[in-house]
Design a protein around this motif. Sequence first.
Motif, PDB file in Angstrom:
ATOM      1  N   ALA A  39       0.763  -1.334  -0.091  1.00  0.00           N
ATOM      2  CA  ALA A  39      -0.091  -0.161  -0.063  1.00  0.00           C
ATOM      3  C   ALA A  39       0.788   1.220   0.088  1.00  0.00           C
ATOM      4  O   ALA A  39       0.410   2.437  -0.419  1.00  0.00           O
ATOM      5  N   CYS A  44      -3.021   7.427  -2.441  1.00  0.00           N
ATOM      6  CA  CYS A  44      -4.552   7.315  -2.046  1.00  0.00           C
ATOM      7  C   CYS A  44      -5.327   8.111  -3.338  1.00  0.00           C
ATOM      8  O   CYS A  44      -4.691   9.342  -3.566  1.00  0.00           O
ATOM      9  N   ALA A  52      -1.507   4.986   0.217  1.00  0.00           N
ATOM     10  CA  ALA A  52      -2.946   4.233   0.627  1.00  0.00           C
ATOM     11  C   ALA A  52      -2.537   3.494   2.198  1.00  0.00           C
ATOM     12  O   ALA A  52      -3.309   3.307   2.802  1.00  0.00           O
ATOM     13  N   ALA A  53      -1.326   3.378   2.611  1.00  0.00           N
ATOM     14  CA  ALA A  53      -1.048   2.763   3.769  1.00  0.00           C
ATOM     15  C   ALA A  53      -0.986   3.832   4.689  1.00  0.00           C
ATOM     16  O   ALA A  53      -1.519   3.528   5.870  1.00  0.00           O
ATOM     17  N   ARG A  64      -6.619  -1.229   1.048  1.00  0.00           N
ATOM     18  CA  ARG A  64      -5.684  -2.373   2.021  1.00  0.00           C
ATOM     19  C   ARG A  64      -6.702  -3.557   2.028  1.00  0.00           C
ATOM     20  O   ARG A  64      -6.049  -4.775   2.138  1.00  0.00           O
TER      21      ARG A  64
END
Length: 157
Positions: A39, A44, A52-53, A64
Amino acid sequence: MRRRKAGWVGWLLLLALALAQPSPNTPPPDFSPEVFEIARELRCPVCQGESAAESNAGIAVEMRRIIAEQLAQGKSRAEIREFFVQRYGDWILYEPPARGLTLWVWLSPLVGLSLLGFGLWRYLAGVRARAQLTASDVSEEEIARLEAELQSPERQP
């Protein structure tokens, strides 16, 4: 006295709660660390400058979850990345491949620096040529007159 003790107990309780929080870099226990490693390579879609993490947006949480599902299905890291690239395009990757439009993004700083260096070189060559031309335009008579004027006793302090 009792109020003072209750106040101290309250402050100590708040301090204990604050210290008990996990550090922000540790992944939540519901996903494996490998999910967050993958991620981190993905952007994002709704956040600016977050992977995204890192993001807590709904879509990042969903990404995720999808990564965890695909890992459970035995898919490789490359296959998971390709899944998101097919869905969102190369934009979703934090380090997009250097091809097409992204190649221009990777090369534009080099082209800009080259043009700047060439312009600076041409400017300095012109200044140097003008300085030499000006020095060669002065006649021997003018040079002798200036030297005599500089040596004259009226100029001496």
